[in-house]
Design a protein around this motif. Structure first.
Motif, PDB file in Angstrom:
ATOM      1  N   LEU A 199       0.813  -1.214   0.000  1.00  0.00           N
ATOM      2  CA  LEU A 199       0.000   0.000   0.000  1.00  0.00           C
ATOM      3  C   LEU A 199       0.847   1.264   0.000  1.00  0.00           C
ATOM      4  CD1 LEU A 199      -2.872   1.165   0.093  1.00  0.00           C
ATOM      5  CD2 LEU A 199      -2.759   1.062   2.586  1.00  0.00           C
ATOM      6  N   GLU A 200       1.894   1.306   0.817  1.00  0.00           N
ATOM      7  CA  GLU A 200       2.738   2.489   0.902  1.00  0.00           C
ATOM      8  C   GLU A 200       3.771   2.486  -0.223  1.00  0.00           C
ATOM      9  OE1 GLU A 200       2.548   5.084   2.768  1.00  0.00           O
ATOM     10  OE2 GLU A 200       0.877   4.394   4.013  1.00  0.00           O
ATOM     11  N   PRO A 201       3.741   3.461  -1.120  1.00  0.00           N
ATOM     12  CA  PRO A 201       4.706   3.462  -2.228  1.00  0.00           C
ATOM     13  C   PRO A 201       6.154   3.584  -1.777  1.00  0.00           C
ATOM     14  CG  PRO A 201       2.858   4.948  -2.668  1.00  0.00           C
ATOM     15  CD  PRO A 201       2.750   4.535  -1.240  1.00  0.00           C
ATOM     16  N   GLN A 202       6.408   4.283  -0.681  1.00  0.00           N
ATOM     17  CA  GLN A 202       7.779   4.452  -0.211  1.00  0.00           C
ATOM     18  C   GLN A 202       8.376   3.153   0.311  1.00  0.00           C
ATOM     19  OE1 GLN A 202       7.715   7.626   2.660  1.00  0.00           O
ATOM     20  NE2 GLN A 202       7.226   9.202   1.136  1.00  0.00           N
ATOM     21  N   LEU A 203       7.529   2.236   0.764  1.00  0.00           N
ATOM     22  CA  LEU A 203       8.003   0.949   1.267  1.00  0.00           C
ATOM     23  C   LEU A 203       7.773  -0.191   0.278  1.00  0.00           C
ATOM     24  CD1 LEU A 203       6.666   1.208   4.930  1.00  0.00           C
ATOM     25  CD2 LEU A 203       8.956   1.770   4.099  1.00  0.00           C
ATOM     26  N   ARG A 204       7.282   0.143  -0.882  1.00  0.00           N
ATOM     27  CA  ARG A 204       6.898  -0.892  -1.847  1.00  0.00           C
ATOM     28  C   ARG A 204       8.101  -1.702  -2.314  1.00  0.00           C
ATOM     29  NH1 ARG A 204       2.549   1.323  -5.804  1.00  0.00           N
ATOM     30  NH2 ARG A 204       1.502   1.392  -3.770  1.00  0.00           N
ATOM     31  N   LEU A 205       9.196  -1.041  -2.559  1.00  0.00           N
ATOM     32  CA  LEU A 205      10.392  -1.748  -3.022  1.00  0.00           C
ATOM     33  C   LEU A 205      10.957  -2.647  -1.927  1.00  0.00           C
ATOM     34  CD1 LEU A 205      12.338  -2.130  -5.377  1.00  0.00           C
ATOM     35  CD2 LEU A 205      13.697  -0.218  -4.481  1.00  0.00           C
ATOM     36  N   GLU A 206      10.871  -2.207  -0.677  1.00  0.00           N
ATOM     37  CA  GLU A 206      11.391  -3.020   0.425  1.00  0.00           C
ATOM     38  C   GLU A 206      10.545  -4.262   0.668  1.00  0.00           C
ATOM     39  OE1 GLU A 206      11.893  -0.697   3.906  1.00  0.00           O
ATOM     40  OE2 GLU A 206      13.004   0.911   2.910  1.00  0.00           O
ATOM     41  N   PHE A 207       9.237  -4.178   0.398  1.00  0.00           N
ATOM     42  CA  PHE A 207       8.351  -5.319   0.627  1.00  0.00           C
ATOM     43  C   PHE A 207       8.267  -6.242  -0.587  1.00  0.00           C
ATOM     44  CE2 PHE A 207       6.982  -3.025   4.321  1.00  0.00           C
ATOM     45  CZ  PHE A 207       6.456  -3.994   5.171  1.00  0.00           C
ATOM     46  N   GLU A 208       9.013  -5.947  -1.645  1.00  0.00           N
ATOM     47  CA  GLU A 208       9.017  -6.809  -2.811  1.00  0.00           C
ATOM     48  C   GLU A 208       9.508  -8.200  -2.420  1.00  0.00           C
ATOM     49  OE1 GLU A 208       8.267  -6.825  -7.081  1.00  0.00           O
ATOM     50  OE2 GLU A 208       8.019  -5.274  -5.578  1.00  0.00           O
ATOM     51  N   GLY A 209       8.697  -9.211  -2.695  1.00  0.00           N
ATOM     52  CA  GLY A 209       9.049 -10.584  -2.356  1.00  0.00           C
ATOM     53  C   GLY A 209       8.532 -11.049  -1.012  1.00  0.00           C
ATOM     54  N   PHE A 210       7.948 -10.147  -0.217  1.00  0.00           N
ATOM     55  CA  PHE A 210       7.386 -10.539   1.066  1.00  0.00           C
ATOM     56  C   PHE A 210       5.981 -11.126   0.865  1.00  0.00           C
ATOM     57  CE2 PHE A 210      10.892  -8.262   2.685  1.00  0.00           C
ATOM     58  CZ  PHE A 210      11.003  -8.523   4.050  1.00  0.00           C
ATOM     59  N   PRO A 211       5.521 -11.985   1.774  1.00  0.00           N
ATOM     60  CA  PRO A 211       4.182 -12.580   1.626  1.00  0.00           C
ATOM     61  C   PRO A 211       3.070 -11.530   1.671  1.00  0.00           C
ATOM     62  CG  PRO A 211       5.503 -13.803   3.218  1.00  0.00           C
ATOM     63  CD  PRO A 211       6.256 -12.545   2.921  1.00  0.00           C
ATOM     64  N   VAL A 212       2.014 -11.780   0.907  1.00  0.00           N
ATOM     65  CA  VAL A 212       0.857 -10.891   0.865  1.00  0.00           C
ATOM     66  C   VAL A 212      -0.039 -11.201   2.056  1.00  0.00           C
ATOM     67  CG1 VAL A 212      -1.177 -10.220  -0.455  1.00  0.00           C
ATOM     68  CG2 VAL A 212       0.972 -10.696  -1.635  1.00  0.00           C
ATOM     69  N   HIS A 213      -0.342 -10.198   2.868  1.00  0.00           N
ATOM     70  CA  HIS A 213      -1.185 -10.382   4.035  1.00  0.00           C
ATOM     71  C   HIS A 213      -2.660 -10.451   3.618  1.00  0.00           C
ATOM     72  CE1 HIS A 213       1.812  -9.735   7.282  1.00  0.00           C
ATOM     73  NE2 HIS A 213       2.439  -9.044   6.338  1.00  0.00           N
ATOM     74  N   ALA A 214      -3.385 -11.297   4.287  1.00  0.00           N
ATOM     75  CA  ALA A 214      -4.826 -11.379   4.067  1.00  0.00           C
ATOM     76  C   ALA A 214      -5.544 -10.306   4.873  1.00  0.00           C
ATOM     77  CB  ALA A 214      -5.342 -12.764   4.462  1.00  0.00           C
ATOM     78  N   ASN A 215      -6.659  -9.829   4.336  1.00  0.00           N
ATOM     79  CA  ASN A 215      -7.530  -8.873   5.009  1.00  0.00           C
ATOM     80  C   ASN A 215      -6.825  -7.551   5.314  1.00  0.00           C
ATOM     81  OD1 ASN A 215      -9.731 -10.948   5.370  1.00  0.00           O
ATOM     82  ND2 ASN A 215      -8.142 -11.873   6.665  1.00  0.00           N
ATOM     83  N   GLU A 216      -5.861  -7.191   4.496  1.00  0.00           N
ATOM     84  CA  GLU A 216      -5.182  -5.910   4.619  1.00  0.00           C
ATOM     85  C   GLU A 216      -5.199  -5.191   3.275  1.00  0.00           C
ATOM     86  OE1 GLU A 216      -1.348  -6.020   6.347  1.00  0.00           O
ATOM     87  OE2 GLU A 216      -2.014  -6.980   8.220  1.00  0.00           O
ATOM     88  N   LYS A 217      -5.151  -3.879   3.313  1.00  0.00           N
ATOM     89  CA  LYS A 217      -5.264  -3.070   2.108  1.00  0.00           C
ATOM     90  C   LYS A 217      -4.009  -3.203   1.246  1.00  0.00           C
ATOM     91  CE  LYS A 217      -8.296   0.336   4.274  1.00  0.00           C
ATOM     92  NZ  LYS A 217      -8.490   1.777   4.618  1.00  0.00           N
ATOM     93  N   LEU A 218      -4.230  -3.249  -0.070  1.00  0.00           N
ATOM     94  CA  LEU A 218      -3.147  -3.299  -1.042  1.00  0.00           C
ATOM     95  C   LEU A 218      -3.664  -2.786  -2.381  1.00  0.00           C
ATOM     96  CD1 LEU A 218      -4.085  -6.026  -2.733  1.00  0.00           C
ATOM     97  CD2 LEU A 218      -2.914  -7.186  -0.892  1.00  0.00           C
ATOM     98  N   VAL A 219      -2.783  -2.760  -3.362  1.00  0.00           N
ATOM     99  CA  VAL A 219      -3.128  -2.337  -4.715  1.00  0.00           C
ATOM    100  C   VAL A 219      -2.856  -3.499  -5.655  1.00  0.00           C
ATOM    101  CG1 VAL A 219      -2.734  -0.628  -6.531  1.00  0.00           C
ATOM    102  CG2 VAL A 219      -2.499   0.034  -4.131  1.00  0.00           C
ATOM    103  N   ILE A 220      -3.755  -3.741  -6.594  1.00  0.00           N
ATOM    104  CA  ILE A 220      -3.629  -4.846  -7.539  1.00  0.00           C
ATOM    105  C   ILE A 220      -3.386  -4.270  -8.927  1.00  0.00           C
ATOM    106  CG2 ILE A 220      -4.773  -6.842  -8.567  1.00  0.00           C
ATOM    107  CD1 ILE A 220      -6.377  -7.143  -6.034  1.00  0.00           C
ATOM    108  N   TYR A 221      -2.241  -4.625  -9.510  1.00  0.00           N
ATOM    109  CA  TYR A 221      -1.853  -4.126 -10.824  1.00  0.00           C
ATOM    110  C   TYR A 221      -1.959  -5.230 -11.869  1.00  0.00           C
ATOM    111  CZ  TYR A 221      -0.091   0.514  -9.584  1.00  0.00           C
ATOM    112  OH  TYR A 221      -0.004   1.824  -9.196  1.00  0.00           O
ATOM    113  N   HIS A 222      -2.392  -4.822 -13.073  1.00  0.00           N
ATOM    114  CA  HIS A 222      -2.409  -5.746 -14.191  1.00  0.00           C
ATOM    115  C   HIS A 222      -0.993  -5.871 -14.734  1.00  0.00           C
ATOM    116  CE1 HIS A 222      -3.549  -6.992 -18.460  1.00  0.00           C
ATOM    117  NE2 HIS A 222      -4.006  -7.950 -17.677  1.00  0.00           N
ATOM    118  N   ARG A 223      -0.513  -7.073 -14.852  1.00  0.00           N
ATOM    119  CA  ARG A 223       0.891  -7.307 -15.195  1.00  0.00           C
ATOM    120  C   ARG A 223       1.241  -6.809 -16.586  1.00  0.00           C
ATOM    121  NH1 ARG A 223       5.462  -7.601 -16.149  1.00  0.00           N
ATOM    122  NH2 ARG A 223       7.007  -9.154 -15.529  1.00  0.00           N
TER     123      ARG A 223
END
Length: 301
Positions: A199-223
């Motif tokens: 969700l946070e763009p400033q932390l997006r690169l750091e969370f790359e490869g981390f597991p996706v949490h359930a029931n938490e806000k995120l953004v879904i991009y078309h590949r």
């Protein structure tokens, strides 16, 4: 004077052909009824499958896994522009079969439209399966920046449709906003692939490869097109189930280059305490009142 030899019971004209025609119509009607091919029977069957209650997957570690059954929810947000024009509440992504096609068939035709509706109960038309884009990875954790597919059965056991999108053209775009269209199809291709972004763009690169949490806000991009999934709460469509909200693929950024709430989604899983409910229905624990402790420690300034 000529005598009238015909009585009121005498049949004149093509009465025999009319009798046979009525018998054929009744025979055809009874045959279709026995085979379940009547229009009302087709509509009832389709509606029964689309509104069939479904059970979401229950996650024990708090992450989303390949093979999980989830709901895609666009959460409600208080800061709505022109609140009178917007659909309020949590919106669930769902299948929206065309009303004309429903009248002609007892099965949904592809490609099928996708809309959002205010619904918190998992049914056949809004329960998606998280699928791996490559080799079978059932049971493994979905990670940020990793490709995945979203499949939907619509309540049918032998069918699978995939959430897809493609670049807009003059002949192919969303119905109301004229942006990139999002639809369901049975064809497996690169257009089916999506990615979850933190969700946070400033932390997006750091969370790359981390597991996706359930029931938490995120953004879904078309590949393929790098456009974010969006719910247009101010644009309504008339569907077989009534008025619903348009879904498209477009990234809306604010002045700080952060995705707007219309691009935010949640992977909703099942409630372990109640199989018919979701995690959104769980009562949140009350916040502990720490004012007395803060006062004793001199922190109540």
């Amino acid at each position: 004077m000529a005598q009238n030899l015909y009585g009121p019971r005498v049949r004149m004209g093509n009465w025999n052909e009319d009798v046979y025609l009525e018998e054929e119509i009744m025979k055809d009607f009874l045959e279709k009824r026995d085979q379940g091919k009547l229009l009302i029977q087709k509509n009832r069957k389709l509606k029964k499958n689309l509104l069939r209650p479904m059970q979401l997957s229950i996650t024990e570690d708090g992450y989303i896994h390949y093979g999980d059954k989830v709901m895609l929810m666009n959460p409600d947000h208080p800061a709505l522009e022109e609140a009178g024009m917007f659909q309020r509440g949590d919106l669930s992504l769902c299948m929206a079969p065309d009303e004309i096609k429903v009248q002609l068939n007892d099965d949904f035709q592809v490609p099928c439209d996708v809309t959002a509706v205010e619904a918190r109960q998992p049914v056949g038309r809004n329960t998606f399966v998280v699928l791996s884009a490559g080799k079978d990875a059932t049971g493994q954790v979905v990670r940020y920046g990793q490709d995945f597919c979203l499949g939907l059965t619509g309540g049918f056991e032998d069918k699978m449709l995939y959430l897809s999108s493609d670049h807009k053209t003059l002949l192919k775009s969303s119905k109301k906003s004229w942006l990139q269209e999002v639809y369901l199809t049975n064809e497996v291709s690169h257009l089916n692939r999506w990615q979850a972004a933190f969700l946070e763009p400033q932390l997006r690169l750091e969370f790359e490869g981390f597991p996706v949490h359930a029931n938490e806000k995120l953004v879904i991009y078309h590949r393929y097109t790098n456009r974010a999934l969006v719910a247009h709460r101010h644009l309504f469509l008339r569907t077989y189930f009534g008025k619903e909200v348009e879904i498209a693929a477009h990234t809306y950024l604010d002045s700080q280059r952060v995705e707007k709430p219309k691009n935010i989604w949640i992977f909703v899983t099942g409630n372990p305490r109640d199989e018919s409910a979701t995690m959104l229905d769980m009562a949140k624990p009350r916040a502990e009142d720490t004012r007395a402790i803060e006062k004793a420690m001199g922190l109540d300034t």
